[in-house]
Motif scaffolding. Structure first.
Motif, short mmCIF file in Angstrom:
data_model
loop_
_atom_site.label_atom_id
_atom_site.label_comp_id
_atom_site.label_asym_id
_atom_site.label_seq_id
_atom_site.Cartn_x
_atom_site.Cartn_y
_atom_site.Cartn_z
N ASP A 1 37.41 43.64 41.09
CA ASP A 1 38.28 44.50 41.90
C ASP A 1 39.72 44.47 41.40
O ASP A 1 40.10 43.65 40.56
CB ASP A 1 38.21 44.16 43.39
CG ASP A 1 36.86 44.49 44.00
OD1 ASP A 1 36.21 45.43 43.50
OD2 ASP A 1 36.45 43.82 44.95
N PHE A 2 40.50 45.39 41.98
CA PHE A 2 41.87 45.58 41.50
C PHE A 2 42.79 45.86 42.67
O PHE A 2 42.45 46.59 43.61
CB PHE A 2 41.91 46.76 40.51
CG PHE A 2 43.18 46.86 39.73
CD1 PHE A 2 43.40 46.01 38.65
CD2 PHE A 2 44.15 47.78 40.07
CE1 PHE A 2 44.58 46.09 37.91
CE2 PHE A 2 45.32 47.88 39.34
CZ PHE A 2 45.54 47.03 38.26
N SER A 3 43.97 45.25 42.64
CA SER A 3 45.00 45.45 43.67
C SER A 3 46.35 45.14 43.05
O SER A 3 46.43 44.72 41.88
CB SER A 3 44.74 44.53 44.86
OG SER A 3 44.90 43.17 44.48
N LYS A 4 47.39 45.31 43.82
CA LYS A 4 48.73 44.99 43.31
C LYS A 4 48.83 43.50 42.98
O LYS A 4 49.49 43.11 42.01
CB LYS A 4 49.79 45.40 44.33
CG LYS A 4 50.00 46.91 44.40
CD LYS A 4 51.05 47.28 45.41
CE LYS A 4 51.42 48.77 45.34
NZ LYS A 4 50.28 49.67 45.25
N ASP A 5 48.19 42.65 43.80
CA ASP A 5 48.20 41.21 43.53
C ASP A 5 47.47 40.89 42.22
O ASP A 5 47.94 40.07 41.42
CB ASP A 5 47.53 40.44 44.68
CG ASP A 5 48.39 40.39 45.92
OD1 ASP A 5 49.62 40.58 45.80
OD2 ASP A 5 47.84 40.15 47.01
N VAL A 6 46.33 41.53 42.02
CA VAL A 6 45.57 41.31 40.78
C VAL A 6 46.38 41.81 39.59
O VAL A 6 46.47 41.14 38.55
CB VAL A 6 44.20 42.01 40.84
CG1 VAL A 6 43.48 41.91 39.49
CG2 VAL A 6 43.33 41.41 41.94
N GLU A 7 46.97 42.98 39.75
CA GLU A 7 47.81 43.55 38.68
C GLU A 7 48.92 42.57 38.28
O GLU A 7 49.14 42.32 37.08
CB GLU A 7 48.43 44.86 39.17
CG GLU A 7 49.39 45.50 38.20
CD GLU A 7 50.17 46.66 38.81
OE1 GLU A 7 51.17 47.07 38.18
OE2 GLU A 7 49.79 47.13 39.90
N ALA A 8 49.59 42.00 39.28
CA ALA A 8 50.70 41.08 38.99
C ALA A 8 50.23 39.84 38.24
O ALA A 8 50.92 39.34 37.34
CB ALA A 8 51.39 40.68 40.30
N MET A 9 49.03 39.35 38.59
CA MET A 9 48.54 38.14 37.94
C MET A 9 47.93 38.40 36.56
O MET A 9 47.87 37.50 35.73
CB MET A 9 47.57 37.40 38.87
CG MET A 9 48.34 36.55 39.88
SD MET A 9 47.28 35.54 40.93
CE MET A 9 46.82 36.75 42.13
N ILE A 10 47.50 39.63 36.31
CA ILE A 10 47.12 39.99 34.94
C ILE A 10 48.39 40.02 34.08
O ILE A 10 48.40 39.55 32.94
CB ILE A 10 46.38 41.35 34.90
CG1 ILE A 10 45.00 41.23 35.55
CG2 ILE A 10 46.24 41.85 33.46
CD1 ILE A 10 44.24 42.54 35.64
N GLU A 11 49.45 40.58 34.66
CA GLU A 11 50.74 40.62 33.96
C GLU A 11 51.22 39.21 33.61
O GLU A 11 51.70 38.96 32.50
CB GLU A 11 51.79 41.31 34.83
CG GLU A 11 51.72 42.82 34.82
CD GLU A 11 52.42 43.43 33.61
OE1 GLU A 11 52.70 42.71 32.65
OE2 GLU A 11 52.66 44.65 33.64
N SER A 12 51.07 38.26 34.57
CA SER A 12 51.56 36.90 34.34
C SER A 12 50.62 36.08 33.47
O SER A 12 51.01 35.03 32.94
CB SER A 12 51.74 36.19 35.69
OG SER A 12 50.48 35.88 36.29
N GLY A 13 49.37 36.53 33.34
CA GLY A 13 48.40 35.80 32.52
C GLY A 13 47.51 34.87 33.31
O GLY A 13 46.60 34.24 32.74
N ALA A 14 47.71 34.78 34.64
CA ALA A 14 46.87 33.91 35.46
C ALA A 14 45.44 34.43 35.54
O ALA A 14 44.48 33.66 35.59
CB ALA A 14 47.46 33.78 36.87
N ILE A 15 45.29 35.75 35.55
CA ILE A 15 43.97 36.39 35.51
C ILE A 15 43.86 37.07 34.15
O ILE A 15 44.73 37.87 33.77
CB ILE A 15 43.81 37.42 36.65
CG1 ILE A 15 43.87 36.73 38.01
CG2 ILE A 15 42.50 38.20 36.49
CD1 ILE A 15 43.90 37.70 39.19
#
Length: 348
Positions: free
Chosen positions: A280-294
């Motif tokens: 799934d995808f959300s603003k929280d997921v987006e932010a953590m892909i950006e940071s590299g956590a996901i």
């Protein structure tokens, strides 16, 4: 002379009687013809109704859309797709409902019962529990209500259409993605959502099976259920990390699980050593892909599910036949490399 007058009077009276009979016969014929025309009109009207022409006539089509909750972005996107399709149809009155929490399948079943009692034309349902919701889906079907499943299925065949991700295929892709990230070896934790939800069970089981079949040096640990709650998922991820010094990755089976796992790994500063693959995808997921956590997440198309669900009910109410009863709405693997395009596609 008198006799002649009497004869003429009799003849004239007889003629008047004949004219009267003729006129009466004409009136009866007209009445009979009108009755026949009325019957034909009624039959045509009944046939039209039987063909399901409510949508074509412009009458309001009442739809109840019942999802697992009303807060996750996944369901908000589904609602956006449904609203857009309803507005395009022009004669659709759609109502959205969801249980007050993500685990109350009894309350969700009550919402379906309410929709049946309200005599809606169609129900769109994302079932929290495939078994617990089966009986009410059967009831809706028996009541002549069109039932369209979105995202998650039920343990009955009494539905008209099903629009969802091919979760088995997507979970296999998630397993392959995880294997690539961890070098095809190591222990993998699994944080799932609800234990009874058919969709997330498929995501769990297909992921495990793909690892077992293709990657002999990888080991999946016992899954933990978080009910899709981010804090519960965070705690589960911490337990995995604390109990397994050689943990290589964690797989989250829905948005809440993915976000919670990502937060745990980020807080532990282990984003470079523990790989997170989610769903799934959300603003929280987006932010953590950006940071590299996901590192990656399987992105569904809930807007398409909502759109196609409404369109299917409108078609069915118009007497049309659907081209297919089940349809895969697709999935995209989101990573930092394609994040910008995924964000654009997922906007609502």
């Amino acid at each position: 002379m008198k006799k002649s007058i009497k004869v003429m009077s009799f003849i004239m009276a007889a003629a008047m009687v004949m004219v009267g009979f003729s006129a009466c016969g004409s009136d009866e014929g007209s009445s009979s013809k009108a009755a026949d025309e009325s019957k034909a009109s009624s039959a045509a009207s009944a046939a039209s109704t039987a063909d399901g022409s409510k949508a074509a006539s412009g009458e309001q089509i009442k739809i109840s859309c019942i999802t697992m909750d009303s807060l996750d972005e996944h369901w908000l996107k589904l609602q956006a797709g449904a609203k857009a399709a309803a507005e395009k149809a022009g004669n659709v009155d759609i109502r959205f409902d969801a249980p007050s929490n993500k685990i109350d399948s009894t309350q969700q079943a009550s919402l379906v019962e309410n929709a049946i009692n309200d005599k809606v034309d169609g129900i769109m349902l994302a079932a929290l529990d495939s078994t617990a919701l089966s009986n009410v889906v059967d009831k809706a079907h028996e009541a002549g209500i069109k039932v369209v499943l979105v995202d998650s299925g039920v343990d009955t065949e009494n539905w008209d259409a099903f629009y969802s991700t091919d979760n088995a295929k997507a979970a296999q892709t998630a397993a392959d993605t995880m294997a690539e990230l961890v070098g095809s070896k190591g222990k993998i934790g699994i944080v799932n959502a609800q234990a009874g939800a058919g969709t997330t069970q498929i995501r769990e089981q297909s992921f495990i099976q793909q690892i077992k079949d293709k990657y002999p040096e990888m080991e999946t640990l016992s899954p933990v259920y978080s009910d899709g709650d981010k804090q519960k998922a965070l705690a589960a991820a911490n337990d995995y990390m604390n109990g397994n010094s050689d943990l290589a990755g964690i797989y989250g089976c829905n948005e809440g699980a993915t976000v919670g796992v990502g937060q745990a790994v980020e807080q532990a500063k282990k984003a470079d050593s523990i790989m997170v693959v989610g769903f799934d995808f959300s603003k929280d997921v987006e932010a953590m892909i950006e940071s590299g956590a996901i590192k990656a997440t399987m992105v569904q198309n809930p807007k398409v599910m909502g759109q196609k669900g409404v369109e299917a009910i409108v078609k069915l109410m118009n007497g049309e036949t659907l081209s297919s009863k089940e349809e895969d709405t697709g999935v995209t693997v989101a990573t930092k490399d394609n994040l910008e395009q995924v964000v654009a596609d997922q906007s609502y």
